[in-house]
Design a protein around this motif. Structure first.
Motif, PDB file in Angstrom:
ATOM      1  N   GLN A  38       0.849  -1.186   0.000  1.00 43.12           N
ATOM      2  CA  GLN A  38       0.000   0.000   0.000  1.00 43.12           C
ATOM      3  C   GLN A  38       0.881   1.230   0.000  1.00 43.12           C
ATOM      4  OE1 GLN A  38      -2.620   0.370   3.410  1.00 43.12           O
ATOM      5  NE2 GLN A  38      -4.153   1.444   2.178  1.00 43.12           N
ATOM      6  N   PRO A  43      -3.767   9.136  -1.519  1.00 46.81           N
ATOM      7  CA  PRO A  43      -5.082   9.022  -0.861  1.00 46.81           C
ATOM      8  C   PRO A  43      -6.020   8.110  -1.631  1.00 46.81           C
ATOM      9  CG  PRO A  43      -4.395  11.315  -1.026  1.00 46.81           C
ATOM     10  CD  PRO A  43      -3.438  10.513  -1.865  1.00 46.81           C
ATOM     11  N   GLY A  44      -6.703   7.236  -0.898  1.00 45.35           N
ATOM     12  CA  GLY A  44      -7.700   6.382  -1.511  1.00 45.35           C
ATOM     13  C   GLY A  44      -7.159   5.138  -2.178  1.00 45.35           C
ATOM     14  N   LYS A  45      -5.851   5.015  -2.241  1.00 47.05           N
ATOM     15  CA  LYS A  45      -5.291   3.820  -2.892  1.00 47.05           C
ATOM     16  C   LYS A  45      -5.346   2.661  -1.916  1.00 47.05           C
ATOM     17  CE  LYS A  45      -1.272   2.088  -5.441  1.00 47.05           C
ATOM     18  NZ  LYS A  45      -2.059   1.678  -6.622  1.00 47.05           N
ATOM     19  N   GLU A  46      -6.028   1.600  -2.319  1.00 49.90           N
ATOM     20  CA  GLU A  46      -6.225   0.466  -1.421  1.00 49.90           C
ATOM     21  C   GLU A  46      -4.993  -0.438  -1.413  1.00 49.90           C
ATOM     22  OE1 GLU A  46     -11.091   0.123  -1.867  1.00 49.90           O
ATOM     23  OE2 GLU A  46      -9.799  -1.567  -2.392  1.00 49.90           O
TER      24      GLU A  46
END
Length: 129
Positions: A38, A43-46
């Motif tokens: 990860q 932001p928002g990257k799973e």
């Protein structure tokens, strides 16, 4: 369950690293295991599954972006999972985690029984281009 990843550091593109992950409190030999990564700076990257190895090491799976460069292995006696990473690319920069894993419709996922607080702290790999 306690998971401890190690081996991450800052390297140059093209370098190699070997990550390790020790697991306690889990019947390690009973699980297929995987590496995930990860990038918290995005932001928002799973969290992304990278590779899976079967409990008996007879089967491995890699996502396309690491195929041919990464090698997953395990030592059941030591309850340790490894990830040999060669020819590292800038895009491999991430925090790497290990966990039980399986493949669902081509995606590496953790079993539904894997609690969110079971994740380790991860080990950070930074690749400079």
């Amino acid at each position: 369950v306690q998971v401890v990843e190690s081996g991450g550091t800052s390297v140059q593109a093209g370098d190699s690293l070997r990550l390790s992950c020790t697991v306690s409190g889990l019947a390690f030999v009973g699980y297929d295991m995987g590496w995930f990564r990860q990038t918290p700076e995005i932001p928002g990257k799973e969290r992304e599954g990278v590779s899976v190895i079967s409990w008996d090491s007879k089967s491995t799976y890699y996502i396309d972006s690491v195929k041919g460069r990464f090698t997953i292995s395990r030592d059941n006696a030591m309850k340790t999972l490894y990830l040999q990473m060669n020819n590292l690319l800038y895009e491999d920069t991430a925090v790497y985690y290990c966990a039980p894993a399986r493949i669902e419709t081509g995606t590496i996922v953790v079993p539904p029984t894997w609690a969110s607080d079971n994740w380790g702290q991860g080990t950070r790999v930074t690749v400079s281009s």
